[in-house]
Structure formats: structure tokens, C-alpha cells
Design a protein around this motif. Structure first.
Motif, mmCIF file in Angstrom:
data_model
loop_
_atom_site.group_PDB
_atom_site.id
_atom_site.type_symbol
_atom_site.label_atom_id
_atom_site.label_comp_id
_atom_site.label_asym_id
_atom_site.label_seq_id
_atom_site.Cartn_x
_atom_site.Cartn_y
_atom_site.Cartn_z
ATOM 1 N N ARG A 293 3.479 -7.603 1.073
ATOM 2 C CA ARG A 293 2.690 -6.633 0.309
ATOM 3 C C ARG A 293 2.120 -5.542 1.195
ATOM 4 N NH1 ARG A 293 -1.017 -8.497 -3.282
ATOM 5 N NH2 ARG A 293 0.269 -10.321 -3.697
ATOM 6 N N PHE B 256 4.644 -2.737 1.583
ATOM 7 C CA PHE B 256 4.690 -1.868 0.399
ATOM 8 C C PHE B 256 3.451 -0.990 0.337
ATOM 9 C CE2 PHE B 256 7.578 -5.286 -1.003
ATOM 10 C CZ PHE B 256 8.688 -4.498 -1.236
ATOM 11 N N ALA B 257 2.298 -1.589 0.684
ATOM 12 C CA ALA B 257 1.052 -0.823 0.652
ATOM 13 C C ALA B 257 1.134 0.327 1.648
ATOM 14 C CB ALA B 257 -0.124 -1.737 0.978
ATOM 15 N N ASP B 258 1.731 0.057 2.829
ATOM 16 C CA ASP B 258 1.799 1.087 3.860
ATOM 17 C C ASP B 258 2.622 2.300 3.442
ATOM 18 O OD1 ASP B 258 0.161 -0.136 5.682
ATOM 19 O OD2 ASP B 258 1.781 -1.181 6.729
ATOM 20 N N VAL B 259 3.624 2.089 2.589
ATOM 21 C CA VAL B 259 4.404 3.251 2.154
ATOM 22 C C VAL B 259 3.839 3.847 0.876
ATOM 23 C CG1 VAL B 259 6.541 2.583 3.289
ATOM 24 C CG2 VAL B 259 6.087 1.819 0.954
ATOM 25 N N GLY B 260 2.695 3.363 0.456
ATOM 26 C CA GLY B 260 2.019 4.027 -0.654
ATOM 27 C C GLY B 260 2.091 3.310 -1.994
ATOM 28 N N VAL C 282 0.413 1.266 -3.872
ATOM 29 C CA VAL C 282 -0.899 0.641 -4.090
ATOM 30 C C VAL C 282 -1.312 0.988 -5.521
ATOM 31 C CG1 VAL C 282 -1.678 0.646 -1.690
ATOM 32 C CG2 VAL C 282 -2.021 2.686 -3.087
ATOM 33 N N PRO C 283 -2.247 0.230 -6.113
ATOM 34 C CA PRO C 283 -2.652 0.528 -7.485
ATOM 35 C C PRO C 283 -3.039 1.991 -7.644
ATOM 36 C CG PRO C 283 -3.569 -1.559 -6.807
ATOM 37 C CD PRO C 283 -2.893 -0.983 -5.600
ATOM 38 N N TYR D 176 5.450 3.314 9.820
ATOM 39 C CA TYR D 176 4.633 3.780 8.707
ATOM 40 C C TYR D 176 3.169 3.466 8.940
ATOM 41 C CZ TYR D 176 8.933 4.430 6.088
ATOM 42 O OH TYR D 176 10.165 4.851 5.681
ATOM 43 N N SER D 177 2.938 2.438 9.768
ATOM 44 C CA SER D 177 1.580 1.949 9.908
ATOM 45 C C SER D 177 1.390 1.380 11.303
ATOM 46 C CB SER D 177 1.352 0.860 8.855
ATOM 47 O OG SER D 177 0.135 0.224 9.065
ATOM 48 N N ARG E 249 1.908 10.494 2.370
ATOM 49 C CA ARG E 249 2.489 9.355 3.053
ATOM 50 C C ARG E 249 2.388 9.498 4.566
ATOM 51 N NH1 ARG E 249 7.286 7.306 2.183
ATOM 52 N NH2 ARG E 249 7.714 8.036 4.262
ATOM 53 N N TYR F 59 -1.080 8.953 6.321
ATOM 54 C CA TYR F 59 -1.545 7.559 6.321
ATOM 55 C C TYR F 59 -1.584 7.020 7.746
ATOM 56 C CZ TYR F 59 -1.539 2.562 5.150
ATOM 57 O OH TYR F 59 -1.837 1.241 5.056
ATOM 58 N N GLU G 126 -4.712 -7.928 2.701
ATOM 59 C CA GLU G 126 -3.676 -7.147 3.366
ATOM 60 C C GLU G 126 -3.595 -5.721 2.847
ATOM 61 O OE1 GLU G 126 -3.178 -10.127 2.019
ATOM 62 O OE2 GLU G 126 -1.680 -11.318 3.110
ATOM 63 N N THR G 127 -3.873 -5.535 1.567
ATOM 64 C CA THR G 127 -3.673 -4.201 1.018
ATOM 65 C C THR G 127 -4.977 -3.432 0.854
ATOM 66 O OG1 THR G 127 -3.772 -5.087 -1.213
ATOM 67 C CG2 THR G 127 -1.600 -4.841 -0.238
ATOM 68 N N ALA H 82 -5.218 -0.402 3.136
ATOM 69 C CA ALA H 82 -4.187 0.558 2.741
ATOM 70 C C ALA H 82 -4.679 1.358 1.537
ATOM 71 C CB ALA H 82 -2.901 -0.178 2.396
ATOM 72 N N ASP H 83 -5.256 0.633 0.596
ATOM 73 C CA ASP H 83 -5.792 1.257 -0.598
ATOM 74 C C ASP H 83 -6.884 2.269 -0.238
ATOM 75 O OD1 ASP H 83 -5.474 1.223 -3.365
ATOM 76 O OD2 ASP H 83 -7.408 0.211 -3.576
ATOM 77 N N TYR I 281 -5.359 5.410 1.429
ATOM 78 C CA TYR I 281 -4.704 6.319 0.493
ATOM 79 C C TYR I 281 -5.721 7.038 -0.378
ATOM 80 C CZ TYR I 281 0.092 5.461 1.708
ATOM 81 O OH TYR I 281 1.275 5.438 2.379
ATOM 82 N N LEU J 252 13.104 -2.614 2.623
ATOM 83 C CA LEU J 252 12.404 -1.387 2.279
ATOM 84 C C LEU J 252 13.014 -0.286 3.116
ATOM 85 C CD1 LEU J 252 9.910 -0.377 0.650
ATOM 86 C CD2 LEU J 252 8.628 -0.603 2.744
#
Lengths: 100, 723
Positions: A47, A50-54, A56-57, B62-63, B97, B100, B248-249, B252-253, B256, B492
């Protein structure tokens, strides 16, 4: 691209109704349509990737194409095209937007 | 006063980092390769005024975390002490993107310079940037460039010089992730600061706080923070309970959200975005029905280009080596130092020449690959082939290297670097030698017409190639379900927009590969050729069992024979003498010694030594048989039908069609050439795997050939000598 009749996309129409109205998984989004990411199922692997490439909700996605023989989907996220696997897409829940 | 600076180039994959790297360092600058397991960092140097700059190009990510091998490499490189400045290249046509990564780099508090690359594409898309606003946001200078055209590079150099003057008093970005997150970061910093050791002191505690909040495995593993688990968990639980989102996200959230805030302020659209040409092309290229046939057409064109268009150059190189040989033969009389002369002609020129002859194919192949890569087609090829490859437990990205394997295994194995999944990459590398490479073709060209009727020849040829492919696919499945078992990595891949490649970048790529290949020819191949020459010629037999000289004189004196009969008889005697001499050499002795082991698969000592020689380069099998049967001198050099015919006659006399087929089967499946083994060692970064691969392929070849030969004998298929 729009007249590209994807069998999986059609099958997805009925499965969509299982969740909240207007919601379905990314795997079920027909080619050419767009949706907004609502949430990820706990079973989604990688996850963070996926979050890193954008993904996200709140992100808007567009289904661009299905690869021959199944596996891969091509989606547009934040102005760039990504290819991801159908199994992973089935763990991402989105709200479909009107084709208009 | 001249100073030295270390600058790291960081950015997303495919954002034009390497183009900027080449623009700054210049194509003629020394570019050192530091190979890693899956990725490599490149270092280049250039002068900026009086100052010396060391520029490090790290893999695109990407990160700044550790969820893939290249992210690990990038993370390690960026957290090393001694970096003076980070040059963050972003694709400004996709600002959200790209920025980020910038938000993460900014937290390192290393002076930064952001390069808004591809600004022409951004302009075409109707994007407008408020640069001063973005600069104050990230606390650093921003320069807009078009790397492919070299636009803005001078401005970039000026900005770089300016930034380097202010290294001591650079701005620190004030990034906020929302009040509660900032509080959590602040709280954690209080705990982290006392735990910091000298080793990590150059990195701000705040950076670690953020990484710990998102449970980054690399940072969590650092011994400094082992005792903080309880505090981190408390903060995480506190935050996530309020936001109902996973660890984890979460960050990231936040990032963004922060970027979209910044973008609203500083980035605007001046016109309606046009549907890009790229999307229109893709509607055809990645189409569910048209995509695959189109792909096969493109692959065919690539092969045609590689083999047909390179043919005149190949002929040129052959002519050149023949000319050099002629020159030596003319000016170096056979009486002076005959051994050295022979070593130079038969060992060095034939050995190295036989390999250099493939240089045009290699160059053209890589020209084609570089073109397809730079336009963006390769990503599409992987996309359309993925479905088929998955049936064999491989993936789309494995396909292109496998196809390249038909040309030459060495560049094909190098091409597997584009496969991110380590398991898939290793599997692809290990099965690749089963793809019958161009160097094995001369073997089939010699043997197929020798043993099979014209109407079966094409079929047998196809069968050999098909056997290789079938074994590769089965081996891939077996490897993936045993040694490399487990869930594949998350797939990916970005499909970059189509771009017109620059001639410079394509030619550079081709040049790099060409130089690499020539280096191989000048080192490994040269060494092995000399060794084989020695093994084939020493020890020299001085006294023979039969008096061939007398026999020949007797034939010459026999008036009852016609001139043609005399010549044939003389040649027969000469062959017997050479065969006896060959048996006496190291090759002959080794072959004789190993013969009992190879007899069950239908090989005699001659074929055995030829198979050993094939380790150096597969074509050696042909030239070695040629030498041992003392026919068709230089048989390995060209596939001229007439020249090889006498050797085929000899082979027909000595072996059955079944044996001939077994030879081809063994050559196809057995240990690849040393160059391939060397590249396998380099790419898998392991001697152990190289030896396992060699042993595995040998066992596969031996067992398969054994089964075929024994069943053939049992059923009496092709067991009769043709002559």
C-alpha cells in the motif's frame, strides 16, 4: 479507446452493486470512466508503494486500457499513466463519477 | 579559490535526471559505473568556474523510503554524510506527483536546488508556475529547464553557483503537515535528539521522526531508535485513531494534501488541457486487440534491423581481419618463430576476430533497443506481453530480455535490469541461456545439412529453437515455484508519455554497450583463445606411430593412380597424421580422458573437446571440429557451403544422425559461453549462483541428451550411418 469493449469491465457492472451505491473496486471500473479513491481494503499489498505514486483517498483515477490476456490495467493518476495488476486494483475501492 | 563539492541528483524515475546529468558533465566526461545488485549510481565530474563538482546520479525513486531495492540504494546514498547539495530534478508536467519526493528531500535540511525539467511539456499542458512562491515554500531556488534541448542549463549553472555560495546560511523549508501531525513530530523529536549518535548526526532529528511515524523499515532498524518503540507506537495510535487511516499511507496522504495546497496557490492552468497526442497513440498501441500483433511486428522489425542492416558492416570486419592475417602471413615468414606466428594467426586473430565480427549486430541491436526505450515503447511492450508471460510465472518485463537472448545472451542479461521484482529478474537471468543465441547458429548450420535431408532441415532448425524456449518456460515455472517462491512484488510501472528521442542519448547508449563488448573481446576472449590454442597444439607430437612421410611418397610414386586419386590419398594420410597429433595434445588427452563419461550421450573424444572449447564461445565448437578433422580450415569463420562440405562428409562417416542431433541438443542446453557466465556473476552479484547455473545447465543438457540418445538407440531412430 472507448469502443474497446472489455469483458471484465462489463462483468464488473453487477459486482458494483454489492458495495455502497456508486462504489466499486478499481478493477471493475470500465475503460474510459473515472472514479475517486475512497479507501483501500486491508488486503492490499504494497500500500505504501501505491500511496507514494498518489493513489491515496481523494485522488481521481481514470481507467485508460486493459492489457491483452487479462492481468494488467492502465490507469491515469495525477496526469501520468501507471500500469498495475488487476488483483491489486480489486483491493482499491472507488466512487464512480459520471462519464460526463 | 577552488573548492570541491559533492552534489546528488535525485528525482522520480524518468524525470530526465540523466539528461541533466549529461548536460552538466558533458558527454566526454568520465562516467564511472558502480554496479549494484539491481541498479547503479553514476558519478561524473565537471568544473563550475573555479570549483570542482562531483555529481552523483542515483536511481530514480518515487519516495525516500525502502520499499524497493532502488529506493534502498537512493536512501543510503542520500543519508550518507558529506553531501553539499541535492539537485532535485522534477518532471514539471506532472508537478503533484514529482513534488512528493521533494517534500521528503526537503526534510533532510541539506541545501537543495529544484530543477523543473520538461518545462516545455508543462507549458503545452497549460501549466503556469508561481516560481517565487514555490521557492519560499521549499526554501530553495527553482530553475526551469528543457533537458533534451539543453534549454536553461546555463541558468541552472548560475543558480547552482549562487546556491553553493550560501551553503552555510541556506533556508530551511517550513513544511507543515497539519497541526496534530506537527505536534506528533515535535513530540518525537524530543525523544530522538538525545538518542542520536555521531553516525547519524548530520541528519535532522525531524527527518527521523517523520520516517518513524510512517514506520519506515530502514529507519526502524537503526540501533539508535530501538528503545523508542513504545513512544512511537503511542504517537501513531493517537494520530491514526483520529484519522482512521493506516500507518504506511498516513504520511503519504499528508504530503499529497500539503502539495495540493501548495499547488492551488502556486500552480495554475492557463488553458484547457488538451488530450495529449501520446494518449492517442496509446489508444492503438496498448489496445486490447491491436496491441499484441503490433508488438510482434515491431519485434520482427528490430530483428531485421539487427541482422540484415548490420550485414555489410559484418562483412567489412571479416575483410579487415582477413587483411590483417594476410599482412602477417606475408611479412612473417613461416620459418621464423613458427609457434608465435601460429599463435598470433590461429589463436589471437581467429579467436578475437570471431567475436568482434558480432560487434555490428550488438551495436545495431542496442541502437534499436535504445530507440524503443527512449521513445517510451518498451514500457508498452511489457504491458501488452504481461498476460502471456504470466502464464509461465514470468511477467511482461521479462519478455524483452528473453527475445534479445536470441541475438546474444550477454546484452540480454544486462537488459534484465529493468525488471524491478528481484525474484522475476533472477529467474529471467537464469533461464536466459536457454534462448539459442546467434553464436550457436553456426553449429546448427554445420550439423543440420550434414545429417538431415533438405525437406527436414528447416523443421529441425525450428525444433532446436523451440526446445530451448520450451525448456526456458518450464524452468521459469519450476524456479518460481521452488527457489523463488513467494508472492511476486507489487507490479507498478509508469507508462511515460511518448517522446522523440535525442540522437545523442541513443548513440551514447549504443557506444557504451559497444565499448563494453570490445573490452570483453580484448580480455576474456583473447585469454581463452590463447589458452585453447595452447591446449590444441601442445605437447607437440615428434615421433608418429606410422611413417606417414613414407606412405605419402609411396602414393606419389604409384603410377597406377590418377592425379585426383593421388591427391585424395595424400589428403587421407595427412588427415591421419593430424588426427594422431591432435590426440597427443592437451585437448586430445582431456577429451580421451572424459570420453567414457560422454559416450552414453553419443560423444567421442573429438566432440567432447569441441564441447569444452565451446565454453569460450559457442562458435568454437565448429572450428574445433574443423581442426580435429583437419578439414575445412577456418570453418568457423564463414558459413560458406562449399568450404564446409568436406567436413560434413567426415562427420557423416563418423557419426549417425542421432549423434548429430544430440550434439546440437547438448550445445543448445549446456553451459553458456564464459562471457555469459561472467555477466551472470556480475548481474546476480554472486559466484555461487554462477556455478550453480553452470552446474544446473550442464546437468540439464547431459540428462536430456542422455535420454534422447538412449531412447533413440533403443527405437533405432537415426542410428544408421549415412555414409
Amino acid at each position: 479507446m472507448n469502443d474497446d469493449k472489455a469483458p471484465a469491465g462489463k462483468a464488473g457492472e453487477s459486482a458494483c452493486n454489492v458495495m455502497n451505491p456508486g462504489e466499486c473496486t478499481l478493477a471493475e471500473l470500465p475503460v474510459g470512466e473515472t472514479g475517486i479513491v475512497i479507501s483501500m481494503k486491508p488486503s492490499l499489498r504494497g500500500r505504501k508503494k501505491f500511496a507514494d505514486v498518489g493513489i491515496v483517498p481523494g485522488t481521481r483515477l481514470e481507467m485508460e486500457a486493459h492489457a491483452p490476456f487479462g492481468g494488467l490495467l492502465r490507469i491515469k493518476v495525477m496526469e501520468s499513466s501507471l500500469s498495475i495488476h488487476r488483483d491489486d486494483a480489486a483491493n482499491i475501492i472507488i466512487r464512480r463519477q459520471d462519464p460526463s | 579559490m577552488s573548492r570541491k563539492y559533492r552534489i546528488v541528483l535525485a528525482g522520480n524515475p524518468n524525470c530526465g535526471k540523466t539528461t541533466i546529468f549529461n548536460c552538466l558533465t558533458g558527454a566526454r566526461q568520465h562516467v564511472g559505473n558502480y554496479p549494484g545488485v539491481t541498479v547503479e549510481s553514476k558519478t561524473g565530474e565537471f568544473m563550475l568556474g573555479e570549483d570542482e563538482i562531483e555529481l552523483i546520479d542515483i536511481p530514480g525513486v518515487y519516495s525516500l523510503s525502502s520499499s524497493s531495492p532502488e529506493e534502498g540504494v537512493a536512501f543510503e546514498e542520500l543519508t550518507k554524510p558529506g553531501i553539499d547539495l541535492i539537485m532535485n530534478v522534477i518532471d514539471s508536467s506532472i508537478p503533484q506527483r514529482s513534488l512528493y519526493l521533494s517534500t521528503q528531500l526537503a526534510e533532510l535540511h541539506i541545501p537543495m536546488l529544484i530543477v523543473f525539467n520538461m518545462s516545455d511539456e508543462a507549458k503545452r499542458k497549460g501549466l503556469k508556475f508561481n516560481i517565487p512562491k514555490l521557492q519560499s515554500y521549499f526554501g530553495c531556488s527553482i530553475v526551469q529547464t528543457v533537458g533534451s534541448r539543453g534549454d536553461g542549463i546555463d541558468k541552472l549553472k548560475t543558480a547552482l553557483a549562487e546556491s553553493l555560495l550560501h551553503l552555510e546560511d541556506h533556508d530551511v523549508p517550513k513544511l507543515t503537515y497539519g497541526a496534530d501531525v506537527d505536534d506528533a513530530i515535535h513530540e518525537l523529536v524530543q525523544w530522538i535528539e538525545p538518542a542520536m549518535t555521531d553516525r547519524v548526526h548530520h541528519i535532522p532529528a525531524r527527518f527521523f521522526a517523520i520516517k518513524l511515524l510512517e514506520k519506515d523499515t530502514c529507519v526502524m532498524r537503526l540501533p539508535e531508535f530501538q528503545n523508542l518503540d513504545a513512544i512511537i507506537d503511542a504517537q501513531i495510535t493517537h494520530l491514526y485513531a483520529r484519522h482512521a487511516i493506516t500507518a504506511e499511507t498516513f504520511m503519504a496522504d499528508c504530503r499529497y494534501a500539503m502539495i495540493s495546497g501548495a499547488c492551488r496557490d502556486a500552480i495554475s492552468f492557463t488553458q484547457e488541457r488538451r488530450r495529449e497526442i501520446s494518449d492517442k497513440i496509446d489508444a492503438v498501441v496498448t489496445n486490447q486487440w491491436v496491441g499484441l500483433p503490433l508488438f510482434f511486428v515491431i519485434m520482427y522489425l528490430m530483428f531485421w534491423f539487427t541482422f540484415t542492416c548490420a550485414a555489410p558492416m559484418t562483412a567489412g570486419i571479416e575483410w579487415m581481419f582477413a587483411w590483417i592475417q594476410g599482412l602477417i602471413e606475408r611479412f612473417w615468414s613461416p620459418d621464423a618463430q613458427p609457434v608465435l606466428r601460429s599463435l598470433l594467426i590461429d589463436g589471437v586473430i581467429h579467436g578475437v576476430g570471431g567475436v568482434v565480427v558480432f560487434l555490428p549486430n550488438i551495436l545495431f541491436l542496442f541502437l534499436a533497443i535504445a530507440f524503443l526505450e527512449d521513445t517510451g515503447y518498451m514500457a508498452r511492450a511489457a504491458f501488452v506481453m504481461d498476460g502471456i508471460m504470466r502464464k509461465f510465472d514470468l511477467q511482461g518485463k521479462s519478455f524483452v530480455p528473453l527475445v534479445l537472448g536470441f541475438g546474444c545472451n550477454v546484452p540480454a542479461i544486462m537488459a534484465t535490469r529493468s525488471i524491478e521484482s528481484e525474484r522475476d529478474r533472477r529467474t529471467t537471468i537464469l533461464v536466459l541461456p536457454l534462448m539459442s543465441c546467434g553464436a550457436r547458429l553456426p553449429i546448427y548450420v554445420l550439423l543440420v545439412p550434414a545429417f538431415f535431408a533438405v525437406k527436414y532441415q528447416a523443421f529441425i532448425m525450428f525444433l532446436i529453437y523451440a526446445i530451448g524456449v520450451a525448456f526456458a518456460m518450464v524452468a521459469a515455472r519450476i524456479l518460481k515455484s521452488t527457489l523463488f517462491k513467494g508472492d511476486g512484488e507489487v507490479y507498478l510501472m509508469e507508462l511515460p508519455p511518448y517522446r522523440v528521442p535525442t540522437a545523442k542519448s541513443i548513440l551514447l547508449h549504443m557506444w557504451d554497450r559497444g565499448v563494453m563488448y570490445l573490452k570483453k573481446a580484448g580480455t576474456i576472449i583473447l585469454g581463452v583463445s590463447v589458452l585453447l590454442f595452447i591446449a590444441n597444439n601442445f605437447p607437440e607430437k615428434k615421433t608418429f606411430d606410422a611413417d606417414y612421410g613414407t606412405q605419402m611418397l609411396a602414393v606419389a610414386a604409384d603410377t597406377s593412380l590418377t592425379a585426383a586419386e593421388q591427391a585424395a590419398a595424400v589428403r587421407h594420410i595427412e588427415n591421419m597424421r593430424r588426427a594422431e597429433a591432435a590426440e597427443y595434445t592437451i585437448s586430445g588427452r582431456v577429451g580421451k580422458f572424459l570420453e567414457p563419461a560422454f559416450r552414453p550421450i553419443g560423444f567421442d573424444w573429438r566432440v567432447t573437446t569441441a564441447a569444452i572449447g565451446a565454453l569460450a564461445a559457442k562458435e568454437v565448437f565448429v572450428s574445433q571440429l574443423g581442426i580435429l578433422y583437419a578439414e575445412g580450415e577456418g570453418a568457423g569463420d564463414d558459413e560458406n557451403e562449399d568450404q564446409q562440405e568436406p567436413l560434413r562428409q567426415q562427420l557423416r562417416r563418423a557419426y549417425t544422425p542421432l549423434q548429430g542431433f544430440c550434439m546440437m541438443l547438448f550445445c543448445l542446453l549446456s553451459i553458456p559461453c564464459l562471457a555469459t557466465l561472467a555477466i551472470i556473476r556480475k548481474e546476480l552479484n554472486s559466484w555461487k549462483w554462477m556455478f550453480l547455473e553452470a552446474a544446473g545447465l550442464f546437468a540439464l543438457a547431459y540428462v536430456t541428451t542422455l535420454i534422447v540418445y538412449q531412447i533413440g538407440l533403443l527405437l533405432k531412430i537415426g542410428t544408421n550411418h549415412l555414409l
